[in-house]
Motif scaffolding. Structure first.
Motif, mmCIF file in Angstrom:
data_model
loop_
_atom_site.group_PDB
_atom_site.id
_atom_site.type_symbol
_atom_site.label_atom_id
_atom_site.label_comp_id
_atom_site.label_asym_id
_atom_site.label_seq_id
_atom_site.Cartn_x
_atom_site.Cartn_y
_atom_site.Cartn_z
ATOM 1 N N ARG A 1 33.525 37.095 55.494
ATOM 2 C CA ARG A 1 33.016 38.429 54.986
ATOM 3 C C ARG A 1 31.704 38.478 54.726
ATOM 4 O O ARG A 1 31.183 39.491 54.333
ATOM 5 C CB ARG A 1 33.926 38.745 54.079
ATOM 6 N N ASP B 1 49.286 29.814 50.136
ATOM 7 C CA ASP B 1 47.880 30.013 49.581
ATOM 8 C C ASP B 1 47.280 28.840 48.727
ATOM 9 O O ASP B 1 46.133 28.301 48.715
ATOM 10 C CB ASP B 1 47.760 31.421 48.474
ATOM 11 N N LEU C 1 39.788 34.371 44.992
ATOM 12 C CA LEU C 1 40.689 35.616 44.731
ATOM 13 C C LEU C 1 40.246 36.700 43.992
ATOM 14 O O LEU C 1 40.660 37.752 44.318
ATOM 15 C CB LEU C 1 42.057 34.938 43.819
ATOM 16 N N THR C 2 39.238 36.558 43.065
ATOM 17 C CA THR C 2 38.521 37.944 42.499
ATOM 18 C C THR C 2 37.788 38.779 43.599
ATOM 19 O O THR C 2 37.610 39.977 43.352
ATOM 20 C CB THR C 2 37.475 37.499 41.406
ATOM 21 N N THR C 3 37.479 38.092 44.611
ATOM 22 C CA THR C 3 36.938 38.733 45.944
ATOM 23 C C THR C 3 37.662 39.749 46.699
ATOM 24 O O THR C 3 37.246 40.474 47.464
ATOM 25 C CB THR C 3 35.841 37.897 46.658
ATOM 26 N N PHE C 4 38.806 39.850 46.297
ATOM 27 C CA PHE C 4 39.893 40.530 47.059
ATOM 28 C C PHE C 4 40.392 41.621 45.901
ATOM 29 O O PHE C 4 41.342 41.503 45.292
ATOM 30 C CB PHE C 4 41.368 39.753 47.535
ATOM 31 N N PRO C 5 39.588 42.798 45.943
ATOM 32 C CA PRO C 5 39.971 43.870 44.914
ATOM 33 C C PRO C 5 41.311 44.320 45.018
ATOM 34 O O PRO C 5 41.877 44.942 44.035
ATOM 35 C CB PRO C 5 38.798 44.746 45.009
ATOM 36 N N ILE C 6 41.897 44.622 46.347
ATOM 37 C CA ILE C 6 43.307 45.341 46.435
ATOM 38 C C ILE C 6 44.346 44.462 46.332
ATOM 39 O O ILE C 6 45.585 44.995 46.274
ATOM 40 C CB ILE C 6 43.214 45.919 47.833
ATOM 41 N N VAL C 7 44.250 43.029 46.216
ATOM 42 C CA VAL C 7 45.303 42.159 45.818
ATOM 43 C C VAL C 7 45.688 42.260 44.370
ATOM 44 O O VAL C 7 44.617 42.117 43.608
ATOM 45 C CB VAL C 7 44.897 40.572 46.212
ATOM 46 N N LYS D 1 47.765 37.126 42.653
ATOM 47 C CA LYS D 1 46.547 36.168 42.478
ATOM 48 C C LYS D 1 46.899 35.309 41.370
ATOM 49 O O LYS D 1 46.847 33.859 41.409
ATOM 50 C CB LYS D 1 45.495 37.020 41.874
#
Length: 129
Positions: free
Chosen positions: A3, A77, A95-101, A106
């Motif tokens: 990404r 995970d 995990l913080t880089t996946f805003p829609i999760v 998390k």
């Protein structure tokens, strides 16, 4: 990692350059990962052949309950984070880089990571591209 390198689509060149843990059937955690993944995948009769191949039996041993599926995903995970040699802080940051999760997902992954610390302690898996 990918990404950070791509804008709109991913060229396979990037995938081939990734440092990926290469587990074999002889590795300690191989079967644990395969079993969890198979339980998530093999949920319909179309996957019976795969279920048999990985000693799951049939799709009837697959997991369809959403709570149990979430637990299996969190465990996968957490295990994979260990295979990549991530510290808890590094995994938490990723995990913080996946805003829609959701925060719940998390936290479940971090909790699973913590639960696997004694099992993965002092293990090294070579990552190769």
């Amino acid at each position: 990692m990918i990404r950070q390198k791509v804008i709109s689509h991913c060229n396979l060149l990037y995938v081939y350059q990734l440092p990926i843990p290469r587990l074999t059937k002889n590795d300690r955690h191989f079967n644990d990962i395969v079993e969890r993944a198979a339980k998530l995948i093999c949920t319909t009769p179309e996957f019976d052949e795969l279920a048999q191949e990985v000693n799951l039996g049939s799709h009837q041993q697959g997991v369809t309950d959403e709570t149990e599926r979430a637990k299996l995903r969190a465990e996968l995970d957490g295990m994979v984070a260990h295979l990549y040699g991530l510290t808890e802080d590094e995994f938490s940051y990723i995990l913080t880089t996946f805003p829609i999760v959701s925060a719940t997902v998390k936290e479940a992954a971090l909790s699973a990571y913590r639960n696997f610390i004694p099992i993965f302690r002092n293990l090294e898996y070579p990552c190769s591209a």
